[in-house]
Scaffold this motif. Structure first.
Motif: not given
Length: 223
Positions: A84-89, A96-104
């Motif tokens: 979900v947090g990847m930029k390709c999805t 910014q929300l994707k970056a937080r999901i990737a951080c989690f």
């Protein structure tokens, strides 16, 4: 890759194997895992039996079971969050929300790698302490291949967690750049002359007024 190596180490039966140096019968060896105990011979026949009850197992085996299961579960949920947090999805919202999901997801990978690393190190420490103990008279074992696979998987999970965790700072920097991109755009706006001003040019003025206005405005005043 780290999650796959962790799963492979968890289900493997080669966490420890008998030492050929201390074994009387070299054509037969025993290897054990977290779930089964197997015996093989030089012909290639292998016989395995499960650990029937957890109450008769040693404490370090039960602890290693819990840690490896925790590592697999954390890695599974981390993989789902990483997709979900990847930029390709296309799901997950803004960058910014994707970056937080990737951080989690990176935090989950990091914790899963620590669980796997702790389990493999605890199991290996027990094997080595029994092997080098001169007072230990039972069968001595050596490090199995599953321990090395588990160490490699834990290292990859920890490295992947650090990489995903660094995406949070990347997302914050990009969001600040997007906010500052259009700061100067309002100053470049030129208002159009009103309709009253356009009609006022048709009014006949005196020569003195024309001379005074020619001093203040050039030939492109009404362009």
């Amino acid at each position: 890759m780290g999650l796959g190596a962790t799963i492979g180490a968890t289900v493997s039966n080669e966490w420890k194997s008998t030492s050929r140096a201390s074994s009387v019968i070299t054509a037969t060896w025993v290897f054990q895992g977290l779930w089964m105990s197997c015996a093989g011979n030089a012909i290639g026949a292998v016989h395995c039996r499960q650990h029937h009850t957890i109450f008769k197992l040693q404490g370090y085996i039960q602890v290693c079971r819990g840690l490896m299961i925790s590592a697999v579960c954390l890695g599974f949920f981390a993989t789902a969050c990483a997709l979900v947090g990847m930029k390709c999805t296309k799901i997950g919202g803004s960058d910014q929300l994707k970056a937080r999901i990737a951080c989690f997801s990176g935090l989950q990978y990091f914790l899963g790698g620590l669980c796997s690393l702790t389990a493999c190190s605890l199991y290996a420490n027990r094997i080595m302490s029994e092997f080098f103990d001169p007072m230990f008279v039972d069968q001595k074992y050596e490090l199995g291949a599953a321990l090395f696979i588990g160490w490699a998987g834990s290292a990859l999970c920890i490295l992947g967690g650090i990489v995903f965790f660094s995406s949070l700072f990347d997302g914050n920097s990009k969001s600040s750049n997007e906010r500052n991109r259009y700061v100067y755009s309002a100053t470049s706006y030129v208002s159009k002359p009103e309709k009253k001003q356009i009609h006022s040019t048709n009014v006949r003025r005196s020569p003195t007024e024309d001379s005074s206005t020619s001093k203040n405005f050039d030939k492109n005043a009404y362009v």
